[in-house]
Motif scaffolding. Structure first.
Motif, mmCIF file in Angstrom:
data_model
loop_
_atom_site.group_PDB
_atom_site.id
_atom_site.type_symbol
_atom_site.label_atom_id
_atom_site.label_comp_id
_atom_site.label_asym_id
_atom_site.label_seq_id
_atom_site.Cartn_x
_atom_site.Cartn_y
_atom_site.Cartn_z
ATOM 1 N N PRO A 247 25.477 6.213 54.879
ATOM 2 C CA PRO A 247 26.400 7.086 54.117
ATOM 3 C C PRO A 247 27.437 6.294 53.331
ATOM 4 O O PRO A 247 27.838 6.716 52.231
ATOM 5 C CB PRO A 247 27.062 7.935 55.210
ATOM 6 N N LEU A 248 27.857 5.134 53.875
ATOM 7 C CA LEU A 248 28.832 4.335 53.147
ATOM 8 C C LEU A 248 28.247 3.835 51.824
ATOM 9 O O LEU A 248 28.925 3.827 50.783
ATOM 10 C CB LEU A 248 29.302 3.159 54.006
ATOM 11 N N MET A 249 27.000 3.381 51.853
ATOM 12 C CA MET A 249 26.356 2.901 50.636
ATOM 13 C C MET A 249 26.190 4.038 49.619
ATOM 14 O O MET A 249 26.365 3.828 48.416
ATOM 15 C CB MET A 249 25.004 2.275 50.976
ATOM 16 N N ALA A 250 25.833 5.240 50.154
ATOM 17 C CA ALA A 250 25.684 6.385 49.238
ATOM 18 C C ALA A 250 27.022 6.724 48.588
ATOM 19 O O ALA A 250 27.113 6.945 47.371
ATOM 20 C CB ALA A 250 25.134 7.585 50.008
ATOM 21 N N ILE A 251 28.080 6.770 49.398
ATOM 22 C CA ILE A 251 29.416 7.081 48.862
ATOM 23 C C ILE A 251 29.842 6.028 47.858
ATOM 24 O O ILE A 251 30.352 6.345 46.759
ATOM 25 C CB ILE A 251 30.430 7.179 50.023
ATOM 26 N N ARG A 252 29.645 4.772 48.219
ATOM 27 C CA ARG A 252 30.055 3.692 47.311
ATOM 28 C C ARG A 252 29.251 3.730 46.012
ATOM 29 O O ARG A 252 29.813 3.552 44.906
ATOM 30 C CB ARG A 252 29.881 2.363 48.019
ATOM 31 N N GLY A 253 27.954 3.935 46.139
ATOM 32 C CA GLY A 253 27.095 3.937 44.949
ATOM 33 C C GLY A 253 27.480 5.036 43.967
ATOM 34 O O GLY A 253 27.617 4.793 42.752
ATOM 35 N N TYR A 254 27.644 6.253 44.491
ATOM 36 C CA TYR A 254 27.998 7.352 43.601
ATOM 37 C C TYR A 254 29.416 7.177 43.040
ATOM 38 O O TYR A 254 29.686 7.493 41.874
ATOM 39 C CB TYR A 254 27.889 8.678 44.336
ATOM 40 N N ASP B 2 29.897 16.503 45.208
ATOM 41 C CA ASP B 2 29.405 17.237 46.386
ATOM 42 C C ASP B 2 28.641 16.308 47.323
ATOM 43 O O ASP B 2 28.755 16.404 48.560
ATOM 44 C CB ASP B 2 28.511 18.401 45.936
ATOM 45 N N ILE B 3 27.845 15.396 46.750
ATOM 46 C CA ILE B 3 27.089 14.444 47.589
ATOM 47 C C ILE B 3 28.046 13.508 48.317
ATOM 48 O O ILE B 3 27.882 13.205 49.509
ATOM 49 C CB ILE B 3 26.103 13.653 46.712
ATOM 50 N N VAL B 4 29.066 13.023 47.595
ATOM 51 C CA VAL B 4 30.043 12.118 48.230
ATOM 52 C C VAL B 4 30.758 12.835 49.368
ATOM 53 O O VAL B 4 30.954 12.269 50.458
ATOM 54 C CB VAL B 4 31.042 11.614 47.178
ATOM 55 N N ALA B 5 31.134 14.093 49.131
ATOM 56 C CA ALA B 5 31.812 14.861 50.186
ATOM 57 C C ALA B 5 30.890 15.085 51.375
ATOM 58 O O ALA B 5 31.306 14.978 52.537
ATOM 59 C CB ALA B 5 32.306 16.186 49.619
ATOM 60 N N SER B 6 29.620 15.386 51.106
ATOM 61 C CA SER B 6 28.661 15.621 52.187
ATOM 62 C C SER B 6 28.450 14.358 53.029
ATOM 63 O O SER B 6 28.408 14.408 54.255
ATOM 64 C CB SER B 6 27.332 16.109 51.603
ATOM 65 N N LYS C 134 31.963 11.058 59.045
ATOM 66 C CA LYS C 134 32.998 11.460 59.996
ATOM 67 C C LYS C 134 32.374 12.011 61.277
ATOM 68 O O LYS C 134 32.811 11.696 62.389
ATOM 69 C CB LYS C 134 33.902 12.511 59.364
ATOM 70 N N ASN C 135 31.341 12.860 61.119
ATOM 71 C CA ASN C 135 30.678 13.412 62.304
ATOM 72 C C ASN C 135 30.069 12.305 63.165
ATOM 73 O O ASN C 135 30.118 12.352 64.394
ATOM 74 C CB ASN C 135 29.600 14.413 61.891
ATOM 75 N N LEU C 136 29.505 11.313 62.488
ATOM 76 C CA LEU C 136 28.890 10.196 63.212
ATOM 77 C C LEU C 136 29.938 9.422 64.006
ATOM 78 O O LEU C 136 29.747 9.112 65.184
ATOM 79 C CB LEU C 136 28.174 9.284 62.211
ATOM 80 N N VAL C 137 31.055 9.142 63.352
ATOM 81 C CA VAL C 137 32.133 8.415 64.045
ATOM 82 C C VAL C 137 32.708 9.258 65.170
ATOM 83 O O VAL C 137 32.981 8.757 66.271
ATOM 84 C CB VAL C 137 33.216 8.003 63.035
ATOM 85 N N ASP C 138 32.881 10.547 64.945
ATOM 86 C CA ASP C 138 33.412 11.424 65.986
ATOM 87 C C ASP C 138 32.491 11.469 67.203
ATOM 88 O O ASP C 138 32.955 11.442 68.356
ATOM 89 C CB ASP C 138 33.613 12.840 65.440
ATOM 90 N N GLU C 139 31.187 11.544 66.948
ATOM 91 C CA GLU C 139 30.243 11.573 68.061
ATOM 92 C C GLU C 139 30.242 10.255 68.829
ATOM 93 O O GLU C 139 30.103 10.239 70.053
ATOM 94 C CB GLU C 139 28.845 11.907 67.551
ATOM 95 N N LEU C 140 30.388 9.151 68.112
ATOM 96 C CA LEU C 140 30.468 7.848 68.791
ATOM 97 C C LEU C 140 31.702 7.787 69.688
ATOM 98 O O LEU C 140 31.630 7.326 70.842
ATOM 99 C CB LEU C 140 30.508 6.713 67.763
ATOM 100 N N ILE C 141 32.821 8.232 69.163
ATOM 101 C CA ILE C 141 34.049 8.235 69.964
ATOM 102 C C ILE C 141 33.909 9.176 71.154
ATOM 103 O O ILE C 141 34.313 8.861 72.283
ATOM 104 C CB ILE C 141 35.247 8.625 69.086
#
Length: 487
Positions: free
Chosen positions: A289-296, A315-319, A325-332
């Motif tokens: 997701p970081l690469m997608a956000i950075r790329g767009y 919309d893609i960047v927000a998604s 965020k969900n991934l980090v929250d689940e890890l925590i």
């Protein structure tokens, strides 16, 4: 600080105990030996005295039958039995006149220390005494006896000795045929023999202790050697070398420790490999997701996309941001579940109600996928102690995973056996070979999976409830997840 091996310490302590025991036994035995010597000497003197009396009485009867009078011009000495302790003896009459003695010139002064025991013996009882009183060197016994005649006339073998012994109270017995034999023994002779015996015993104990110490040292080396191997293996594990193996075949608890150590090393190796895979998978999952956000974002900045596409790109960047965020929250959340105890609030609940709550929350997802939710729950209550919210979360993760992979239906069952058994089964394609062992690993998911953290979270929750969760192949197709909780 100087380090000493276990073997040396054991042998050293053993020698100290042995030497201390010998010394203590010597101190305790000193008085006991002295008492034993006195008692043994006294008993031996009495036995020797009666033997002499019997010899004198036999000869007196013989001369009486033969009407023969003793001829003291040719004196005779009655000898004691072989092995006796009596060295010297003297015979006196009630007036204290010495009738017979076997004393040497050096021993005549001892006659001045026997009047009291002679007086007691003349009263009809055997008497004993010692000299000196504090630390006895001599022990003597006085035994009264009678003769049928009065032919036993005074006869002193050694003329330089005293002729009469002064008896306290004068003549106590008026029986003319009453005599008293007084026997003497040197206690030092027996003490010397006893000391020699004790010395021999002590030497034997010391020799035996040294032999035992040598044998113990040899055996201790055999015992300590496996400890050295275990220490070396621990050092390798400390350096993160989890491929070490130890071969300890002692047939005792040490071998059990070695087996437990090997199992621990295997667990550490599996944990280390799991952590490496987790880091690899986490970096991959977070990178996507970081690469997608950075790329767009860079595309929008550099004008790569047309202005009319900006809304779709945002919309893609927000998604992707929400996904990250969900991934980090689940890890925590997973980390808290595994490490913290205070995040759990246990209470008694009915597992049937938990399953119904789970089905209500998953029903929208099942409708969207076109999957039916079937359940088989017994009428009897299934009360147990759990964290309601955490256990519902575990069931939601399991059922949601089953809905994503099911073709037409998901079946949830509750069984009350020795433990409570919850079964979640789908009719999907199931797991491929090799995936059954990895299905609960973090970030491991199939083609229809999401973050790969749902099942690890369910596993962490169940295990914190002292339960067990595992997966099997379904009877026809799909996968069957089983939760076992204590009653």
């Amino acid at each position: 600080m100087i380090k000493t091996s276990i073997a040396v310490k054991v042998v050293f302590v053993y020698l100290i105990v042995v030497v201390g025991s010998l010394g203590l036994n010597g101190l305790l035995a000193n008085g006991a030996i002295k008492d034993y010597v006195l008692k043994s000497t006294r008993e031996s003197l009495m036995r020797d005295g009666h033997h002499l009396i019997a010899s004198i009485q036999r000869e007196e009867k013989f001369e009486e039958r033969g009407n023969v009078k003793k001829n003291f011009s040719a004196p005779r000495v009655f000898s004691v039995a072989a092995g006796s302790v009596a060295r010297e003896y003297v015979v006196v009459n009630p007036s204290g006149t010495v009738l017979w003695d076997t004393f040497s010139r050096a021993d005549y002064p001892l006659l001045h220390h026997i009047p009291n025991v002679i007086a007691l013996a003349l009263q009809g009882h055997a008497a004993t005494g010692t000299y000196p009183a504090g630390d006895p060197v001599f022990e003597f016994a006085a035994i009264p006896f009678t003769l049928p005649t009065n032919n036993f006339t005074p006869q002193v073998i050694h003329g330089s000795g005293p002729q009469v012994i002064s008896i306290p109270g004068g003549i106590i017995s008026n029986g003319v045929n009453t005599k008293v034999i007084v026997l003497f023994a040197r206690i030092s002779d027996l003490q010397r023999i006893t000391s020699q015996i004790w010395l021999a015993v002590a030497q034997g104990l010391i020799i035996a202790s040294l032999v035992a110490a040598i044998v113990g040292l040899v055996m201790m080396r055999r015992i300590v050697r496996p400890f050295g191997e275990l220490k070396e293996a621990i050092g390798q594990v400390e350096n993160r070398d989890f491929h070490t193996k130890i071969q300890i075949k002692t047939g005792d608890e040490l071998e059990d420790i070695a087996h437990a150590f090997e199992r621990m090393v295997q667990s550490l190796r599996a944990f280390d490999e799991g952590q490496k895979r987790f880091l690899q998978n986490a970096s991959h999952e977070l990178k996507t997701p970081l690469m997608a956000i950075r790329g767009y974002a860079e595309g929008l900045r550099d004008g790569v996309f047309a202005p009319e596409e900006a809304s779709r790109i945002l919309d893609i960047v927000a998604s992707e941001s929400v996904r990250l965020k969900n991934l980090v929250d689940e890890l925590i959340y997973l980390s808290k579940l595994e490490t913290l105890e205070d995040v759990y609030a246990f209470s008694e609940v009915d597992l049937s109600n938990l399953i119904y709550q789970t089905l209500e929350r998953i029903h929208p997802l099942a409708q969207k996928k076109g999957v039916r939710l079937l359940c088989d729950i017994p009428d009897e209550s299934a009360i147990t102690t759990v964290d309601r919210d955490k256990m519902v979360q575990a069931l939601i993760n399991l059922v949601a995973n089953a809905v994503r992979h099911a073709r037409r239906q998901v079946f949830i069952r509750l069984r009350v056996e020795e433990c409570y058994v919850i079964i979640v089964e789908d009719d999907g394609d199931g797991l491929a070979d090799g995936e059954y062992e990895r299905v609960f690993e973090r970030f491991f998911h199939g083609a229809k999976g999401d973050t790969g953290l749902g099942l690890p979270i369910a596993k962490a929750i169940v295990e914190k409830h002292h339960g067990r969760i595992y997966v099997q192949k379904a009877d026809e197709r799909g996968a069957r997840f089983i939760i076992e909780l204590p009653r």
